[in-house]
Scaffold this motif. Sequence first.
Motif, PDB file in Angstrom:
ATOM      1  N   ILE A 133       0.853  -1.231   0.071  1.00 13.07           N
ATOM      2  CA  ILE A 133      -0.146   0.095  -0.068  1.00 13.07           C
ATOM      3  C   ILE A 133       0.931   1.253  -0.082  1.00 13.07           C
ATOM      4  O   ILE A 133       0.590   2.285  -0.885  1.00 13.07           O
ATOM      5  CB  ILE A 133      -1.018  -0.058   1.210  1.00 13.07           C
ATOM      6  CG1 ILE A 133      -2.025  -0.826   0.976  1.00 13.07           C
ATOM      7  CG2 ILE A 133      -1.652   1.275   1.216  1.00 13.07           C
ATOM      8  CD1 ILE A 133      -3.040  -1.458   2.123  1.00 13.07           C
ATOM      9  N   ALA A 138      -2.609   6.298  -2.557  1.00 10.24           N
ATOM     10  CA  ALA A 138      -3.920   6.159  -2.353  1.00 10.24           C
ATOM     11  C   ALA A 138      -4.500   7.042  -3.740  1.00 10.24           C
ATOM     12  O   ALA A 138      -3.864   7.808  -4.252  1.00 10.24           O
ATOM     13  CB  ALA A 138      -4.556   6.622  -1.241  1.00 10.24           C
ATOM     14  N   PRO A 139      -5.796   6.903  -4.256  1.00 13.43           N
ATOM     15  CA  PRO A 139      -6.722   5.904  -3.588  1.00 13.43           C
ATOM     16  C   PRO A 139      -6.334   4.381  -4.071  1.00 13.43           C
ATOM     17  O   PRO A 139      -5.577   4.211  -5.097  1.00 13.43           O
ATOM     18  CB  PRO A 139      -8.028   6.149  -4.380  1.00 13.43           C
ATOM     19  CG  PRO A 139      -7.393   7.157  -5.634  1.00 13.43           C
ATOM     20  CD  PRO A 139      -6.259   7.646  -5.030  1.00 13.43           C
ATOM     21  N   ILE A 140      -6.839   3.461  -3.520  1.00 12.51           N
ATOM     22  CA  ILE A 140      -6.566   2.158  -3.506  1.00 12.51           C
ATOM     23  C   ILE A 140      -7.728   1.287  -2.847  1.00 12.51           C
ATOM     24  O   ILE A 140      -8.488   1.708  -1.926  1.00 12.51           O
ATOM     25  CB  ILE A 140      -5.104   1.916  -3.153  1.00 12.51           C
ATOM     26  CG1 ILE A 140      -4.472   0.458  -3.462  1.00 12.51           C
ATOM     27  CG2 ILE A 140      -5.041   1.632  -1.386  1.00 12.51           C
ATOM     28  CD1 ILE A 140      -3.213   0.168  -3.439  1.00 12.51           C
ATOM     29  N   ALA A 156     -10.473   2.752  -0.243  1.00 15.41           N
ATOM     30  CA  ALA A 156      -9.770   3.731   0.681  1.00 15.41           C
ATOM     31  C   ALA A 156      -9.361   4.825  -0.123  1.00 15.41           C
ATOM     32  O   ALA A 156      -8.390   4.791  -1.240  1.00 15.41           O
ATOM     33  CB  ALA A 156      -8.582   2.885   1.108  1.00 15.41           C
ATOM     34  N   MET A 157      -9.744   6.291   0.064  1.00 15.97           N
ATOM     35  CA  MET A 157      -9.277   7.415  -0.603  1.00 15.97           C
ATOM     36  C   MET A 157      -8.077   7.876  -0.169  1.00 15.97           C
ATOM     37  O   MET A 157      -7.289   8.731  -0.529  1.00 15.97           O
ATOM     38  CB  MET A 157     -10.419   8.376  -0.481  1.00 15.97           C
ATOM     39  CG  MET A 157     -11.710   8.044  -1.249  1.00 15.97           C
ATOM     40  SD  MET A 157     -11.648   7.077  -2.785  1.00 15.97           S
ATOM     41  CE  MET A 157     -11.236   8.674  -3.595  1.00 15.97           C
ATOM     42  N   THR A 158      -7.729   7.528   1.497  1.00 11.19           N
ATOM     43  CA  THR A 158      -6.416   7.817   1.943  1.00 11.19           C
ATOM     44  C   THR A 158      -5.706   6.746   2.374  1.00 11.19           C
ATOM     45  O   THR A 158      -6.135   5.603   2.605  1.00 11.19           O
ATOM     46  CB  THR A 158      -6.800   8.691   3.113  1.00 11.19           C
ATOM     47  OG1 THR A 158      -7.265   7.724   4.111  1.00 11.19           O
ATOM     48  CG2 THR A 158      -7.377   9.950   2.925  1.00 11.19           C
ATOM     49  N   LEU A 159      -4.286   6.788   2.323  1.00 17.17           N
ATOM     50  CA  LEU A 159      -3.489   5.642   2.765  1.00 17.17           C
ATOM     51  C   LEU A 159      -3.984   5.220   4.394  1.00 17.17           C
ATOM     52  O   LEU A 159      -3.773   4.015   4.472  1.00 17.17           O
ATOM     53  CB  LEU A 159      -1.913   6.181   2.977  1.00 17.17           C
ATOM     54  CG  LEU A 159      -1.274   6.203   1.540  1.00 17.17           C
ATOM     55  CD1 LEU A 159      -0.012   6.879   1.520  1.00 17.17           C
ATOM     56  CD2 LEU A 159      -1.023   4.952   0.758  1.00 17.17           C
ATOM     57  N   GLU A 161      -6.718   5.026   5.381  1.00 18.51           N
ATOM     58  CA  GLU A 161      -7.946   4.195   5.591  1.00 18.51           C
ATOM     59  C   GLU A 161      -7.333   2.929   5.013  1.00 18.51           C
ATOM     60  O   GLU A 161      -8.077   1.710   5.558  1.00 18.51           O
ATOM     61  CB  GLU A 161      -8.877   4.548   4.618  1.00 18.51           C
ATOM     62  CG  GLU A 161      -9.849   5.732   4.969  1.00 18.51           C
ATOM     63  CD  GLU A 161     -10.872   6.307   3.840  1.00 18.51           C
ATOM     64  OE1 GLU A 161     -11.724   5.864   3.357  1.00 18.51           O
ATOM     65  OE2 GLU A 161     -10.315   7.507   3.191  1.00 18.51           O
ATOM     66  N   ALA A 162      -6.578   2.546   4.188  1.00 20.15           N
ATOM     67  CA  ALA A 162      -6.198   1.548   3.451  1.00 20.15           C
ATOM     68  C   ALA A 162      -5.439   0.541   4.361  1.00 20.15           C
ATOM     69  O   ALA A 162      -5.545  -0.575   4.564  1.00 20.15           O
ATOM     70  CB  ALA A 162      -5.248   1.858   2.339  1.00 20.15           C
ATOM     71  N   HIS A 163      -4.468   1.386   5.372  1.00 23.79           N
ATOM     72  CA  HIS A 163      -3.582   0.593   6.376  1.00 23.79           C
ATOM     73  C   HIS A 163      -4.767   0.058   7.248  1.00 23.79           C
ATOM     74  O   HIS A 163      -4.645  -1.030   7.638  1.00 23.79           O
ATOM     75  CB  HIS A 163      -2.937   1.434   6.950  1.00 23.79           C
ATOM     76  CG  HIS A 163      -1.550   1.705   5.951  1.00 23.79           C
ATOM     77  ND1 HIS A 163      -0.782   0.781   5.658  1.00 23.79           N
ATOM     78  CD2 HIS A 163      -1.179   2.833   5.606  1.00 23.79           C
ATOM     79  CE1 HIS A 163       0.143   1.241   4.708  1.00 23.79           C
ATOM     80  NE2 HIS A 163       0.011   2.548   4.629  1.00 23.79           N
ATOM     81  N   PHE A 187      -7.502   1.298  -7.940  1.00 28.46           N
ATOM     82  CA  PHE A 187      -8.654   2.029  -7.851  1.00 28.46           C
ATOM     83  C   PHE A 187      -9.002   2.495  -9.357  1.00 28.46           C
ATOM     84  O   PHE A 187      -8.582   2.922 -10.001  1.00 28.46           O
ATOM     85  CB  PHE A 187      -8.550   3.411  -7.102  1.00 28.46           C
ATOM     86  CG  PHE A 187      -9.737   4.165  -7.282  1.00 28.46           C
ATOM     87  CD1 PHE A 187     -10.785   3.901  -6.546  1.00 28.46           C
ATOM     88  CD2 PHE A 187      -9.765   5.398  -7.928  1.00 28.46           C
ATOM     89  CE1 PHE A 187     -12.121   4.981  -6.452  1.00 28.46           C
ATOM     90  CE2 PHE A 187     -10.942   6.289  -7.845  1.00 28.46           C
ATOM     91  CZ  PHE A 187     -12.073   6.028  -7.253  1.00 28.46           C
TER      92      PHE A 187
END
Length: 426
Positions: A133, A138-140, A156-159, A161-163, A187
């Motif tokens: 990640i 991001a997004p991802i 996830a629009m931000t890192l 959120e992804a983590h 994304f």
Amino acid sequence: MKVLVVGGGGREHALAWKLAQSPKVAMVFVAPGNGGTAKAEGMCNLAITDIGELRNWARQEKIGLTVVGPEGPLAAGLVDDFRAHGLRVFGPTKAAAQLESSKAFSKEFMVRHGIPTATHASFTDRAAAHAHIAAQGAPIVVKADGLAAGKGVVVAMTLDEAHAAVDQMLPPDALAGAGARVVIEEFLEGEEASFIVLCDGKNALALATSQDHKRLLDGDEGPNTGGMGAYSPAPVVTPTIHARAMREVILPTLRGMEKDGIEYTGFLYAGLMVGRTGQVRTLEFNCRLGDPETQPLLMRLKSDLLELLWAATEPAASGGLDTMELQWDRRTALGVVLAAHGYPGAPRTGDVVRGLPAEAPDAVVFHAATARQDDAVVTSGGRVLCVTVLADNVRQAQQRAYDIVRSVQFEGRQYRQDIGHRALGP
Ligand code: AMP
Ligand code: GLY
């Protein structure tokens, strides 16, 4: 003929409703069914969910055809079991249902057979997932592998959120997380459409186009749900997009399954992302009809569904669908889901539903999570009802659907006010 519909949601009520209209069908049994199928004409609920028990019952009752609504019994091998006991059943086998039941399987399948989709990587190790990640940015999109009813996906629009999604889907304790896996993917931007076909192993017959609304709140905001409403046709699927979806996604999928030694029979649902320049990419496969897409789709279907499913399950031919053509009502169909208080997190049950209208040819309230308590209809889960109408255009369909929606009351009900908004144009 007696037919059996497996499942108990809105999709299954719509399947039973449509099958009951066939002159060839004497009775539709729905297992387990819901508060709508319990009382409708030509339908009867059956309180059996165990596959072996259901198969014994179907043999005893001489059920002519079984159709399976949800992914659960398909992934559990209901079709394999019924066929092994000489029963006629429409749906994919357990092996074929992996297209939905395992995201890792379906992504690898798409890569192997050149089917356009988001690039991805699959992880069981937390640190490796976090590192990936960080490298991608991001997004991802982070997805839990396995069936999660549309809720195991974090866009996830931000890192951060992804983590956080990785931490939640891959528990740190190796034992607790045994077998857990996440798929992390690129994304994709664009507009989504549901592209659903009927397959007999060789041929694919496309149903009308449709689009659902996966987010809980107006304007496509809030958490992902199983679907808060749907309509058909979906203007985003132009004739060109339709042709590309068949040529680039559906047919290569059938051929790919054949090459891999897995015959695909049943409904096949490709969730497509249509890009601004018309490229078509596959977000996911489902091995079943969509819910709530089925409700508007079947209201528009003029052809006899029993005849279609019969042709698709002709044992010798494995090609019975190539002579069939589908007839559709030209009008727009639109369905608005009424969900329970607390959906999608922790839906409350037991609220009494009032004001249900009588069924009309162009307006049906399909039940999903309802039950009968004496003479009352009560809520029994997240997505309670789907108010579905036919009208000359999207705006009129919205007016008619929301008139009915306002008259149907239960404590804490939630619904979106803007179903169909993408079909209205700018
Ligand atoms: P899925 O269950 O894989 O279809 O994901 C549920 C929803 O998440 C989809 O309907 C999309 O709205 C969104 N989604 C999934 N994958 C992606 C992606 N790669 N790019 C953008 N949105 C996605
Ligand atoms: N409405 C989306 C689905 O059935 O998966």
